[in-house]
Design a protein around this motif. Sequence first.
Motif, PDB file in Angstrom:
ATOM      1  N   MET A 127      32.815  32.665 -15.807  1.00 12.45           N
ATOM      2  CA  MET A 127      33.852  33.262 -16.648  1.00 12.45           C
ATOM      3  C   MET A 127      33.384  33.101 -18.092  1.00 12.45           C
ATOM      4  SD  MET A 127      36.992  34.597 -16.817  1.00 12.45           S
ATOM      5  CE  MET A 127      38.343  33.929 -15.829  1.00 12.45           C
ATOM      6  N   PHE A 133      42.517  31.506 -27.050  1.00 10.56           N
ATOM      7  CA  PHE A 133      41.564  32.080 -26.108  1.00 10.56           C
ATOM      8  C   PHE A 133      42.043  33.417 -25.550  1.00 10.56           C
ATOM      9  CE2 PHE A 133      38.163  29.030 -25.238  1.00 10.56           C
ATOM     10  CZ  PHE A 133      38.601  27.961 -26.009  1.00 10.56           C
ATOM     11  N   ARG A 146      35.211  37.832 -16.103  1.00 13.14           N
ATOM     12  CA  ARG A 146      34.585  37.156 -14.955  1.00 13.14           C
ATOM     13  C   ARG A 146      33.380  37.970 -14.508  1.00 13.14           C
ATOM     14  NH1 ARG A 146      36.257  33.107 -11.942  1.00 13.14           N
ATOM     15  NH2 ARG A 146      38.405  33.261 -12.708  1.00 13.14           N
ATOM     16  N   PHE A 163      30.629  25.493 -24.755  1.00 15.77           N
ATOM     17  CA  PHE A 163      30.372  26.292 -25.946  1.00 15.77           C
ATOM     18  C   PHE A 163      29.048  27.039 -25.828  1.00 15.77           C
ATOM     19  CE2 PHE A 163      30.148  27.378 -30.343  1.00 15.77           C
ATOM     20  CZ  PHE A 163      28.865  27.105 -30.767  1.00 15.77           C
ATOM     21  N   PRO A 177      41.660  36.307 -22.273  1.00 21.42           N
ATOM     22  CA  PRO A 177      41.813  36.154 -20.824  1.00 21.42           C
ATOM     23  C   PRO A 177      40.495  35.973 -20.084  1.00 21.42           C
ATOM     24  CG  PRO A 177      42.035  38.437 -21.437  1.00 21.42           C
ATOM     25  CD  PRO A 177      41.940  37.667 -22.713  1.00 21.42           C
ATOM     26  N   LEU A 179      34.487  33.292 -21.882  1.00 23.95           N
ATOM     27  CA  LEU A 179      35.725  33.195 -22.652  1.00 23.95           C
ATOM     28  C   LEU A 179      35.432  33.365 -24.131  1.00 23.95           C
ATOM     29  CD1 LEU A 179      37.127  30.069 -20.811  1.00 23.95           C
ATOM     30  CD2 LEU A 179      38.157  32.334 -20.738  1.00 23.95           C
ATOM     31  N   TYR A 211      32.520  30.959 -25.078  1.00 17.99           N
ATOM     32  CA  TYR A 211      32.356  29.838 -24.159  1.00 17.99           C
ATOM     33  C   TYR A 211      32.060  30.404 -22.771  1.00 17.99           C
ATOM     34  CZ  TYR A 211      34.800  26.972 -27.678  1.00 17.99           C
ATOM     35  OH  TYR A 211      35.167  26.326 -28.832  1.00 17.99           O
ATOM     36  N   GLY A 257      35.092  24.980 -11.359  1.00 17.71           N
ATOM     37  CA  GLY A 257      35.352  23.550 -11.295  1.00 17.71           C
ATOM     38  C   GLY A 257      34.990  22.778 -12.546  1.00 17.71           C
ATOM     39  N   GLN A 258      34.515  23.484 -13.564  1.00 18.31           N
ATOM     40  CA  GLN A 258      34.106  22.822 -14.806  1.00 18.31           C
ATOM     41  C   GLN A 258      34.981  23.264 -15.966  1.00 18.31           C
ATOM     42  OE1 GLN A 258      31.538  20.537 -14.690  1.00 18.31           O
ATOM     43  NE2 GLN A 258      31.577  20.958 -12.495  1.00 18.31           N
ATOM     44  N   GLY A 259      34.937  22.506 -17.041  1.00 16.45           N
ATOM     45  CA  GLY A 259      35.592  22.951 -18.263  1.00 16.45           C
ATOM     46  C   GLY A 259      34.721  23.941 -19.004  1.00 16.45           C
ATOM     47  N   PRO A 260      35.300  24.724 -19.893  1.00 14.27           N
ATOM     48  CA  PRO A 260      34.496  25.663 -20.683  1.00 14.27           C
ATOM     49  C   PRO A 260      33.434  24.940 -21.504  1.00 14.27           C
ATOM     50  CG  PRO A 260      36.831  26.171 -20.872  1.00 14.27           C
ATOM     51  CD  PRO A 260      36.732  24.850 -20.181  1.00 14.27           C
ATOM     52  N   GLN A 295      32.471  29.289 -18.563  1.00 12.24           N
ATOM     53  CA  GLN A 295      33.089  28.350 -17.642  1.00 12.24           C
ATOM     54  C   GLN A 295      32.655  28.679 -16.225  1.00 12.24           C
ATOM     55  OE1 GLN A 295      37.391  28.380 -17.450  1.00 12.24           O
ATOM     56  NE2 GLN A 295      37.453  26.252 -16.743  1.00 12.24           N
TER      57      GLN A 295
END
Lengths: 112, 108
Positions: A89, A103, A108, A45, A105, A91, A35, A40-43, A37
Amino acid sequence: DTGVSQDPRHKITKRGQNVTFRCDPISEHNRLYWYRQTLGQGPEFLTYFQNEAQLEKSRLLSDRFSAERPKGSFSTLEIQRTEQGDSAMYLCASNTQGYEQYFGPGTRLTVT
Amino acid sequence: GIQVEQSPPDLILQEGANSTLRCNFSDSVNNLQWFHQNPWGQLINLFYIPSGTKQNGRLSATTVATERYSLLYISSSQTTDSGVYFCAVEQSFQKLVFGTGTRLLVSP
């Protein structure tokens, strides 16, 4: 009980360079997910594997992105010719089908 | 694709207060998970709750799959509860689709 691990945790690169990230899933999990990210957003896919087979890729995964899971264990995500818009980021998650995803860590990435 | 919306987007609480976070989704799902993302970006599993109610300490969650929503309850909040809370849904045992998140700040 080892969880999902990712390496490196941070990567700073210059625009145009290639980068590769690694993910080691929980050992008994046959599914592995990537994923992305942004701030300010969600992860969101990117792609997932069942064992060594890559079963789905998001439209977010441009031709500059490639992911592998050669022996059905760890996975790598490579970004070629990085762009500033790739800063995010990254993930990794793993599970057994039908069960919850766990998940790592995250890595970044900063593209300067 | 499926839409996942969370409310409220931001929440500020005094330590000790209770709160309810909501997650609405636009289609039927196989699974639903709640996560807490800490300041370092780590997603911590809270609940795996496709339906019904679960409790874990000060946290509990309820999913009403037929009405396409889930609730996360936080009681007696602590400063360590601060962070972003995500719900994420899964269709056909594939990828997770994340909601927009609720940013929680608990002040002492």
